[in-house]
Write a protein that holds these residues in place. Structure first.
Motif, short mmCIF file in Angstrom:
data_model
loop_
_atom_site.label_atom_id
_atom_site.label_comp_id
_atom_site.label_asym_id
_atom_site.label_seq_id
_atom_site.Cartn_x
_atom_site.Cartn_y
_atom_site.Cartn_z
N GLY A 1 0.85 -1.19 0.00
CA GLY A 1 0.00 0.00 0.00
C GLY A 1 0.88 1.24 0.00
N GLY A 2 0.25 2.39 -0.21
CA GLY A 2 0.99 3.64 -0.33
C GLY A 2 1.64 4.08 0.98
N VAL A 3 2.32 5.20 0.88
CA VAL A 3 3.07 5.73 2.02
C VAL A 3 2.13 6.13 3.16
CG1 VAL A 3 4.46 7.69 2.78
CG2 VAL A 3 4.93 6.60 0.59
N GLY A 4 2.52 5.74 4.37
CA GLY A 4 1.80 6.22 5.54
C GLY A 4 0.42 5.62 5.73
N LEU A 5 0.23 4.40 5.30
CA LEU A 5 -1.09 3.78 5.47
C LEU A 5 -1.07 2.68 6.52
CD1 LEU A 5 -2.34 3.74 1.77
CD2 LEU A 5 -2.63 5.48 3.54
N GLY A 6 0.03 2.56 7.23
CA GLY A 6 0.03 1.64 8.36
C GLY A 6 0.78 0.33 8.19
N LYS A 7 1.56 0.21 7.10
CA LYS A 7 2.26 -1.07 6.88
C LYS A 7 3.28 -1.33 7.99
CE LYS A 7 3.78 0.20 2.85
NZ LYS A 7 3.23 1.55 2.83
N THR A 8 4.10 -0.33 8.25
CA THR A 8 5.13 -0.52 9.27
C THR A 8 4.50 -0.75 10.64
OG1 THR A 8 6.73 0.76 8.02
CG2 THR A 8 7.10 0.58 10.40
N HIS A 9 3.42 -0.03 10.90
CA HIS A 9 2.71 -0.23 12.16
C HIS A 9 2.25 -1.69 12.29
CE1 HIS A 9 -0.21 1.67 15.27
NE2 HIS A 9 -0.14 0.37 15.48
N LEU A 10 1.69 -2.22 11.22
CA LEU A 10 1.22 -3.61 11.24
C LEU A 10 2.38 -4.59 11.42
CD1 LEU A 10 -1.49 -3.60 8.43
CD2 LEU A 10 -1.85 -4.13 10.85
N LEU A 11 3.45 -4.35 10.71
CA LEU A 11 4.60 -5.25 10.78
C LEU A 11 5.20 -5.25 12.18
CD1 LEU A 11 4.43 -5.91 7.85
CD2 LEU A 11 6.66 -4.89 7.47
N GLN A 12 5.42 -4.05 12.70
CA GLN A 12 6.01 -3.98 14.04
C GLN A 12 5.03 -4.49 15.08
OE1 GLN A 12 8.49 -0.96 15.29
NE2 GLN A 12 9.54 -0.76 13.33
N GLY A 13 3.76 -4.21 14.85
CA GLY A 13 2.73 -4.70 15.76
C GLY A 13 2.74 -6.23 15.79
N THR A 14 2.94 -6.83 14.63
CA THR A 14 2.98 -8.29 14.57
C THR A 14 4.20 -8.81 15.33
OG1 THR A 14 1.97 -8.13 12.40
CG2 THR A 14 2.87 -10.27 13.00
N ALA A 15 5.33 -8.17 15.12
CA ALA A 15 6.54 -8.58 15.83
C ALA A 15 6.30 -8.49 17.34
CB ALA A 15 7.72 -7.69 15.44
N ASN A 16 5.72 -7.39 17.77
CA ASN A 16 5.45 -7.22 19.20
C ASN A 16 4.47 -8.26 19.72
OD1 ASN A 16 7.14 -5.04 19.95
ND2 ASN A 16 5.78 -3.63 18.86
N GLU A 17 3.48 -8.57 18.89
CA GLU A 17 2.46 -9.53 19.32
C GLU A 17 3.06 -10.94 19.44
OE1 GLU A 17 -0.44 -8.82 20.42
OE2 GLU A 17 -1.28 -10.85 20.57
N VAL A 18 3.90 -11.30 18.48
CA VAL A 18 4.55 -12.62 18.55
C VAL A 18 5.36 -12.70 19.85
CG1 VAL A 18 6.30 -14.11 17.54
CG2 VAL A 18 4.66 -12.94 16.06
N LEU A 19 6.09 -11.63 20.13
CA LEU A 19 6.95 -11.64 21.32
C LEU A 19 6.13 -11.59 22.61
CD1 LEU A 19 9.71 -9.32 19.95
CD2 LEU A 19 10.01 -11.70 20.67
N ARG A 20 5.00 -10.92 22.54
CA ARG A 20 4.15 -10.84 23.72
C ARG A 20 3.61 -12.24 24.07
NH1 ARG A 20 -1.01 -10.03 25.60
NH2 ARG A 20 -1.83 -10.78 23.62
N ARG A 21 3.34 -12.99 23.00
CA ARG A 21 2.79 -14.32 23.22
C ARG A 21 3.86 -15.33 23.59
NH1 ARG A 21 -2.26 -15.48 20.72
NH2 ARG A 21 -3.30 -13.51 20.31
N ASP A 22 5.04 -15.11 23.07
CA ASP A 22 6.11 -16.06 23.33
C ASP A 22 7.43 -15.30 23.46
OD1 ASP A 22 8.02 -17.97 23.40
OD2 ASP A 22 7.64 -18.79 21.40
N GLY A 23 7.81 -15.08 24.69
CA GLY A 23 9.02 -14.32 24.97
C GLY A 23 10.28 -14.97 24.43
N GLU A 24 10.19 -16.24 24.07
CA GLU A 24 11.37 -16.95 23.58
C GLU A 24 11.54 -16.87 22.07
OE1 GLU A 24 13.40 -18.68 25.88
OE2 GLU A 24 12.09 -17.51 27.20
N ALA A 25 10.50 -16.42 21.39
CA ALA A 25 10.55 -16.42 19.92
C ALA A 25 11.67 -15.51 19.42
CB ALA A 25 9.22 -15.95 19.36
N VAL A 26 12.27 -15.90 18.33
CA VAL A 26 13.30 -15.04 17.73
C VAL A 26 12.66 -14.33 16.54
CG1 VAL A 26 15.55 -14.93 16.63
CG2 VAL A 26 15.10 -16.62 18.42
#
Ligand code: ADP
Ligand code: MG
Length: 487
Positions: A181-206
């Protein structure tokens, strides 16, 4: 653009298969409330509250006691309604009732309340544990999937990220996940949010979140220092590899080769891979075919500019995050004038806050206009009313738009053809004249060659009935409204 076979996309047909159950709606509402209410309020009043059903425009919310019900109805009606509407736009009323059995029922959505139930187990500020320690600096703990505001335009992308985060460590349905999608529509937010969510669920995940540019720079450095083995090892031992802005790989063959091999390794090992770019894989022509086609192997979803209403919610959220209290008219005015990218929102909010702090006066439409103009001198300012109407200012606009949308001549719509598609298009025009332009049946009849107002009324009613029973109609109307920039 013809999507590749295995990709489920986008734009006009995202409605399909996304009808939410009552439970899902309520979970989404709770997730939103958990961001908006203080933790204490949320945990005091919401664990045992349930959404019983939505019928027509009415939502029935159940509380475990009469006292509880009264409290919700007097203190939280507004916020429950507005958040229900954000998730399920057809709702226009909330009713409250008591269901004594809820007192003893288990908490229905423990994940949302677990912060309190097991505060110790949840990591609030996950860090990415990689030896270099580099990744933890680029991952911002403020970007989460929970504080990502969901509207039609990004619902599928958000749902996909959520599914991926939930499936980390299990079988991968969406691998790789590709968001564009275009600039500033939330892609990075989603990607980082996913990274944070994975880590929130499993502190051991790399988890590695990086951008294509950083990936390339790191590779170059590794080559220079003769440490490519380490580079490879680092990327190939990840459980979730997330690479942002992959359009940057355009023409960078060496980095592409490296990524190609990493991809194969991770994919075979059932590890999750996520990409984001400004366009779909099929249009990344500077990327070698073999890599490009792999990028489209899984699920490809797009994000588009959220509607005016969703933008209001985003403004509210950013204002709240900055501890800035904005009157509703200013929130709307800001949302009306953020029309290309959401990047400006945070900036605007910060500038407004700085001014409030310096001058000790609350923001006004004038002061906010000044800031908007400074930020973007060439864009004409729009009022909230104009934003609600979008690009449809009169009947002609609507007819032109609908004619274009269905690929039929405007004269047919204005004419007397009884062809099914023309009739459908014509009636949709009437609905838009009602909903968007707030015209009377008489006015519409006049604009459509002097038709009787009962004819118009009948046509509008027919579409409304179809909306209830036929997903096809709902999808068209939604797509049209989205393109017109109206709700
Ligand atoms: P992109 O990577 O697509 O260019 P970003 O993810 O950097 O866009 O988003 C730009 C800004 O808009 C960020 O501040 C982000 O938090 C915010 N933003 C975008 N979409 C949403 C959303 N749906 N809810 C909340 N904030 C959002
Ligand atoms: Mg980005």
């Amino acid at each position: 653009m013809s999507p590749e076979p295995s990709t489920a996309t986008t734009g006009k047909n995202i409605g399909e298969g996304l009808t939410m159950t009552t439970e899902q709606i309520w979970e989404a509402v709770l997730a939103r409330l958990s961001e908006k209410l203080s933790r204490m309020e949320f945990h005091t009043w919401f664990p045992k509250v349930q959404l019983a059903r939505i019928e027509g425009g009415g939502a029935m919310v159940l509380a475990p006691t009469d006292m509880h019900r009264n409290w919700l109805s007097s203190k939280y009606r507004g916020i429950i309604l507005s958040n229900l509407q954000a998730v399920s736009p057809q709702v226009d009323q909330v009713y409250f009732d008591t269901d004594l059995s809820l007192s003893n029922a288990p908490v229905a959505y423990p994940a949302l309340f677990e912060k309190q139930l097991s505060a110790k187990k949840i990591r609030h500020e996950p860090t990415v544990r990689l030896q270099e320690g580099v990744e933890s600096r680029v991952l911002s703990s403020h970007l989460t999937l929970r504080n990502f505001i969901v509207g039609e335009e990004n619902r599928l992308a958000h749902a996909a990220c959520m599914a991926v985060a939930e499936a980390a460590g299990k079988e991968k349905k969406y691998n790789p996940l590709f968001i564009y999608g275009g600039v500033g529509l939330g892609k990075t937010h989603l990607l980082q949010g996913t990274a944070n969510e994975v880590l929130r669920r499993d502190g051991e995940a790399v988890v590695v979140y990086t951008t294509a540019e950083r990936f390339l720079n790191e590779l170059v450095k590794a080559i220079r220092q003769r440490k490519t083995d380490e580079f490879r090892k680092k990327y190939r031992r990840t459980d979730v590899l997330i690479i942002d802005d992959v359009q940057f790989f355009d023409g960078k063959e060496h980095a592409q080769d490296e990524l190609f091999n990493t991809f194969n390794d991770l994919f075979e090992g059932q590890k999750q891979i996520i990409f984001a770019a400004d366009r779909p894989p099929s249009e990344l022509t500077g990327i070698a075919d073999r890599l490009r086609s792999r990028m489209g192997w899984g699920l490809t979803v797009d994000v588009q500019l959220p509607s005016f209403e969703t933008r209001i919610a985003i403004v509210q959220q950013k204002a709240q995050a900055a501890d800035l209290l904005l009157p509703a008219d200013i929130e709307q005015f800001l949302a009306a004038n953020v029309r290309k990218t959401l990047r400006e929102v945070e900036n605007l909010v910060n500038q407004i806050r700085a001014e409030v702090e310096l001058t000790h006066t609350p923001p006004t439409l004038q002061s906010v206009s000044r800031i908007l103009r400074k930020l973007n001198p060439s864009a004409p300012l729009q009022t909230a009313d104009e934003a609600k109407r979008g690009i449809a200012r009169n009947t002609d606009d609507i007819i032109t738009f609908i004619a274009d949308y269905f690929g039929i001549p405007a004269t047919d719509i204005l004419g007397t053809s009884r062809k099914q598609q023309v009739v459908f298009a014509r009636q949709l025009c009437w609905v838009l004249c009602r909903d968007v332009l707030r015209m009377s049946y008489e006015q519409i009849g006049e604009d459509f060659g002097g038709k009787n107002h009962t004819t118009i009324m009948h046509g509008v009613k027919k579409i409304h009935q179809q909306l209830e029973s036929d997903a096809h109609t709902a999808r068209h109307l939604h797509a049209i409204k989205a393109d017109l920039g109206v709700k």
